[in-house]
Design a protein around this motif. Structure first.
Motif, PDB file in Angstrom:
ATOM      1  N   ARG A 101       6.254   8.643  10.816  1.00 51.40           N
ATOM      2  CA  ARG A 101       5.902   7.920  12.054  1.00 51.40           C
ATOM      3  C   ARG A 101       4.735   8.604  12.752  1.00 51.40           C
ATOM      4  O   ARG A 101       3.885   7.942  13.363  1.00 51.40           O
ATOM      5  CB  ARG A 101       7.119   7.838  12.974  1.00 51.40           C
TER       6      ARG A 101
ATOM      7  N   HIS B 278       8.895   9.850   0.301  1.00 53.46           N
ATOM      8  CA  HIS B 278       9.864  10.898   0.664  1.00 53.46           C
ATOM      9  C   HIS B 278       9.430  11.765   1.839  1.00 53.46           C
ATOM     10  O   HIS B 278       9.936  12.886   1.985  1.00 53.46           O
ATOM     11  CB  HIS B 278      10.211  11.781  -0.542  1.00 53.46           C
TER      12      HIS B 278
ATOM     13  N   LEU C  67       6.296   3.048   6.583  1.00 51.24           N
ATOM     14  CA  LEU C  67       7.147   2.781   5.417  1.00 51.24           C
ATOM     15  C   LEU C  67       6.607   3.457   4.147  1.00 51.24           C
ATOM     16  O   LEU C  67       7.379   4.011   3.357  1.00 51.24           O
ATOM     17  CB  LEU C  67       7.253   1.257   5.203  1.00 51.24           C
ATOM     18  N   ILE C  68       5.290   3.441   3.979  1.00 48.04           N
ATOM     19  CA  ILE C  68       4.732   3.984   2.727  1.00 48.04           C
ATOM     20  C   ILE C  68       4.959   5.494   2.612  1.00 48.04           C
ATOM     21  O   ILE C  68       5.463   5.952   1.590  1.00 48.04           O
ATOM     22  CB  ILE C  68       3.247   3.592   2.586  1.00 48.04           C
TER      23      ILE C  68
ATOM     24  N   ARG D  17       1.639   3.681  -4.775  1.00 43.44           N
ATOM     25  CA  ARG D  17       2.100   4.177  -3.481  1.00 43.44           C
ATOM     26  C   ARG D  17       1.191   5.272  -2.935  1.00 43.44           C
ATOM     27  O   ARG D  17       0.859   5.282  -1.745  1.00 43.44           O
ATOM     28  CB  ARG D  17       3.533   4.717  -3.644  1.00 43.44           C
TER      29      ARG D  17
ATOM     30  N   ASP E  50       6.803   1.228  11.985  1.00 39.66           N
ATOM     31  CA  ASP E  50       7.531   1.366  10.728  1.00 39.66           C
ATOM     32  C   ASP E  50       6.854   0.617   9.590  1.00 39.66           C
ATOM     33  O   ASP E  50       7.011   0.997   8.421  1.00 39.66           O
ATOM     34  CB  ASP E  50       8.980   0.907  10.908  1.00 39.66           C
TER      35      ASP E  50
ATOM     36  N   ASN F 125      11.252  10.742   8.330  1.00 44.33           N
ATOM     37  CA  ASN F 125      10.939   9.640   9.255  1.00 44.33           C
ATOM     38  C   ASN F 125       9.977  10.111  10.350  1.00 44.33           C
ATOM     39  O   ASN F 125       9.040   9.400  10.717  1.00 44.33           O
ATOM     40  CB  ASN F 125      12.223   9.112   9.902  1.00 44.33           C
TER      41      ASN F 125
ATOM     42  N   MET G 267       7.301   7.052   4.014  1.00 39.91           N
ATOM     43  CA  MET G 267       8.763   7.201   3.844  1.00 39.91           C
ATOM     44  C   MET G 267       9.147   6.971   2.383  1.00 39.91           C
ATOM     45  O   MET G 267      10.009   7.662   1.847  1.00 39.91           O
ATOM     46  CB  MET G 267       9.503   6.196   4.730  1.00 39.91           C
ATOM     47  N   LEU G 268       8.504   5.983   1.754  1.00 34.55           N
ATOM     48  CA  LEU G 268       8.792   5.729   0.335  1.00 34.55           C
ATOM     49  C   LEU G 268       8.385   6.922  -0.521  1.00 34.55           C
ATOM     50  O   LEU G 268       8.951   7.155  -1.576  1.00 34.55           O
ATOM     51  CB  LEU G 268       8.049   4.478  -0.147  1.00 34.55           C
TER      52      LEU G 268
ATOM     53  N   ARG H 213      -1.780   0.499   7.368  1.00 33.57           N
ATOM     54  CA  ARG H 213      -0.785   0.656   6.288  1.00 33.57           C
ATOM     55  C   ARG H 213      -1.488   1.044   4.985  1.00 33.57           C
ATOM     56  O   ARG H 213      -0.998   1.884   4.226  1.00 33.57           O
ATOM     57  CB  ARG H 213       0.001  -0.640   6.106  1.00 33.57           C
TER      58      ARG H 213
ATOM     59  N   LEU I 220       2.556  -8.246   6.783  1.00 36.29           N
ATOM     60  CA  LEU I 220       3.378  -7.178   7.358  1.00 36.29           C
ATOM     61  C   LEU I 220       4.841  -7.551   7.147  1.00 36.29           C
ATOM     62  O   LEU I 220       5.178  -8.733   7.063  1.00 36.29           O
ATOM     63  CB  LEU I 220       3.067  -7.020   8.848  1.00 36.29           C
ATOM     64  N   ILE I 221       5.685  -6.523   7.065  1.00 35.08           N
ATOM     65  CA  ILE I 221       7.114  -6.800   6.877  1.00 35.08           C
ATOM     66  C   ILE I 221       7.651  -7.286   8.233  1.00 35.08           C
ATOM     67  O   ILE I 221       7.613  -6.531   9.215  1.00 35.08           O
ATOM     68  CB  ILE I 221       7.868  -5.527   6.410  1.00 35.08           C
TER      69      ILE I 221
ATOM     70  N   PHE J 177      10.439  -7.760   9.646  1.00 37.17           N
ATOM     71  CA  PHE J 177      11.588  -7.183  10.331  1.00 37.17           C
ATOM     72  C   PHE J 177      11.389  -5.704  10.686  1.00 37.17           C
ATOM     73  O   PHE J 177      12.321  -5.062  11.158  1.00 37.17           O
ATOM     74  CB  PHE J 177      12.876  -7.381   9.527  1.00 37.17           C
ATOM     75  N   LEU J 178      10.172  -5.184  10.450  1.00 38.12           N
ATOM     76  CA  LEU J 178       9.868  -3.807  10.872  1.00 38.12           C
ATOM     77  C   LEU J 178       8.837  -3.849  11.983  1.00 38.12           C
ATOM     78  O   LEU J 178       7.918  -4.687  11.952  1.00 38.12           O
ATOM     79  CB  LEU J 178       9.312  -3.002   9.696  1.00 38.12           C
TER      80      LEU J 178
ATOM     81  N   MET K   1       6.762  -6.184  17.289  1.00 40.05           N
ATOM     82  CA  MET K   1       7.050  -6.753  15.973  1.00 40.05           C
ATOM     83  C   MET K   1       5.798  -7.507  15.513  1.00 40.05           C
ATOM     84  O   MET K   1       5.009  -7.967  16.346  1.00 40.05           O
ATOM     85  CB  MET K   1       8.244  -7.713  16.051  1.00 40.05           C
TER      86      MET K   1
END
Lengths: 235, 401
Positions: free
Chosen positions: A124, A117, A111-112, A87, A107, A120, A114-115, A159, A99-100, A102-103, A143
């Protein structure tokens, strides 16, 4: 201060006894911060195994790996939290952007952190900064399915870079792209490597981009050979 | 941290809503099944409540009058009335039959109620929603509204015609059949009286019997025939106690001195609710178990399929450092969301469809809460298969080769 990645005598054996296969037989490799090197070789030469060892998803059998200033593997010893290592210290760029779905773009990149900690807002903010650097900030709310192939790959690069890892592993990042877009991606990787002092290893079969590397590692039968590249068309 | 499950649901909301709708219809059926069981229990309780009785006196060693046939002579009620603690006692008959109205017929429980002023004896319908109580000794009826009868309708029970003079509500048998109240004498005829041909055949056989048709005993034949043509049986005696009387003590007294079987309200409720609908309850219970298993299988299959569709994304998530518990929670949240959508749809479907059912469907809030909790538990269990698969995904799958 980041010091890229250094590999010494890395070996990987699958299986035991008579059926054992030595996929890596002592790989030596060093990639400096800000440098983009190519890793090329025929199918079955050990490219994927090396990438998986570098990506801390499989354990080598022997050797030593140093990432930045940190020894991550040393002849059987390894860092405890490989998940956190991936990470925080390793960026990944895949053949397909993955890519994810649904994000949204922001995001996907945020996301990384955020993972890791980050809040948000902070995550962002980092994501938007990178998207701007990669010139896709105008698609921040889109999207992944709404992006072109080149845009998706740039978001995937963002990312990979968002946590400022000392090393980025790029697995055939130009395979699905035409020549122009492939060159665009390589140019971006070089820019980002310089800008963020990141060592980038690009695994590729793509004849179009091989001349762009200044340094190339050939891997054959589990052993790497270093040679100078042409370094064309990336300045 | 953003909600991965929420974003995925938002992204594919159509799939989730449609799947939830399908699941919801199944949950609706489950809630209706539970409502049918509750309806049976409520019908049984309504039957006992509306009878106005504290004790039921029935034929010895029977579970009558609702669970087993019971026959008593109609003059016994006078001796019961004389027992200490008894305030009122009245004969009653119950007969579930097809009541004809013109060319149609209605399944109903015909109740014979003792004559007297309304409320003067147990067994009368306690309230009316239209019309009046029975005031004549014959050929008047009060019907439950669920029978479909209306004021002024004429109905046929056996060979007699009755005018509907009053309408009542929630007066049903333990099986949910609406009640039709008629005068006791008419009900006794309906239940025990033979048809004309049978009476004629019986008289002929009696006349041919020299033991009854003896020239030296005038009036014997007429007396025997009269006893064969009339009946004096009722199914039960409903007893209302004086205030402050202990039902168990009065019941024991009647059992001891009249050698009859007597049930208190608690005992009768046990018979009606536990014994009478035991088989139906087991049947419904089996259906509920099967439906729960089907719901679990559907949720498991859907969540498994949705997870299978995301294997590559899960591998990427794991590769970039997502914790296993984050991925497991994402899958479980989706299963719970699916269950919640299904439950809301099911609850709405059950609420709107319950009144359409011919028998009483009683949707208890407690059952809904229990159903929701059960659904959540089912969803959690059903998601375990998908979670297990997701946790086995190797992050290396995201890397080619």
């Amino acid at each position: 201060m980041s010091k890229g990645i250094r590999i010494e005598g890395l070996k990987k054996r699958y299986g035991t006894g008579d059926t054992a296969v030595d996929a890596l037989k002592g790989v030596d490799m060093q990639v400096e911060p800000g440098e983009v090197v190519g890793l090329i070789g025929p199918s079955g030469s050990g490219k994927s195994t090396l990438l998986k060892c570098l990506g801390a998803v499989i354990d080598p059998t022997a050797g030593r790996m140093v990432l930045g200033n940190e020894v991550i593997y040393d002849n059987g010893w390894k860092v405890r939290d490989l998940r956190a290592l991936r990470r925080d210290k390793i960026g990944f760029v895949f053949q397909a952007p993955y890519l994810i779905p649904f994000l949204d773009v922001t995001d996907n990149v945020a996301l990384i952190p955020m993972l890791a900690h980050a809040s948000n807002k902070e995550a962002r903010s980092k994501a938007l900064e990178l998207l701007a650097a990669l010139d896709v900030q105008h698609r921040a709310k889109a999207m992944p399915s709404q992006l072109s192939g080149g845009e998706q790959q740039r978001v995937a690069i963002a990312r990979g870079l968002v946590n400022r890892p000392p090393v980025i592993l790029a697995d055939e990042p130009t395979a699905p792209l035409d020549s122009e877009r492939a060159m665009g991606v390589i140019r971006i990787l070089n820019e980002m490597a310089r800008k963020f002092e990141t060592a980038i290893i690009v695994v590729t079969h793509d004849e179009k981009i091989i001349p762009t590397f200044k340094r190339i590692y050939h891997i054959r039968d589990g052993v790497t050979h270093e040679e100078a590249g042409e370094g064309k068309g990336i300045e | 941290m953003i909600s991965l499950a929420g974003r995925d649901i938002h992204h594919a909301w159509g799939k989730f809503v449609l799947t939830g709708f399908g699941l919801g219809l199944l949950i609706g059926v489950t809630l209706i099944m539970a409502g049918v069981y509750r309806g049976l229990v409520e019908d049984g309780r309504a039957l006992l409540d509306n009878s106005g009785a504290d004790l039921w006196v029935v034929q010895k060693d029977t579970l009558g009058p609702y669970a087993e046939p019971s026959s008593l002579n109609d003059d016994i009620y006078r001796t019961v009335l004389a027992m200490p603690g008894v305030d009122r006692a009245a004969n009653v008959t119950y007969l579930t039959m097809q009541v004809r109205k013109g060319e149609e017929d209605v399944r109903a429980m015909v109740v014979g109620i003792a004559p007297g002023l309304p409320g003067s004896a147990p067994g009368w319908p306690p309230y009316l929603i239209a019309g009046r109580q029975i005031t004549r000794g014959h050929y008047e009826a009060v019907a439950d509204i669920a029978s479909g009868l209306k004021l002024g309708d004429r109905l046929t029970i056996r060979r007699n015609h009755y005018a509907v003079v009053g309408m009542t509500r929630r007066m049903v048998s333990s099986g949910g059949d609406p009640m039709v109240f008629i005068p006791l004498k008419d009900a006794q005829d309906a239940q025990f009286l033979k048809d004309n041909d049978a009476i004629w055949q019986s008289r002929r056989r009696t006349e041919a019997n020299p033991a009854f048709n003896r020239p030296g005993v005038p009036g014997l034949l007429e007396a025997v025939i009269a006893s064969q043509s009339t009946n004096s049986s009722v199914n039960a005696i409903l007893v209302a106690l004086k205030p402050e009387q202990a039902p168990d003590e009065v019941a024991e007294s009647i059992r001891r001195w009249k050698r009859l079987t007597v049930y208190t309200r608690a005992q009768m409720e046990d018979i009606v609710v536990t014994k009478l609908i035991a088989t139906s309850a087991k049947q419904i219970g089996m259906f509920l178990v099967i439906l729960a298993i089907v719901c679990a299988a559907i949720v498991a299959f859907i969540i498994y399929t949705l997870t299978m569709d995301k294997i590559r994304e899960i591998a990427v998530l794991k590769l970039i450092g997502t914790r296993n518990r984050t991925i497991a929670w994402m899958i479980m949240q989706q299963a719970l969301a699916l269950g919640t959508i299904g439950f809301v749809v099911g609850k709405i479907a059950a609420t709107f469809s319950a009144p359409i059912f011919p028998k009483y469907v009683f949707l208890m809030p407690q059952d809904s809460i229990a159903g929701f909790l059960a659904m959540m538990a089912i969803c959690m269990l059903a998601s375990l298969v998908a979670i297990r698969m997701a946790l086995k995904v190797d992050p290396a799958e995201a890397i080619g080769g």
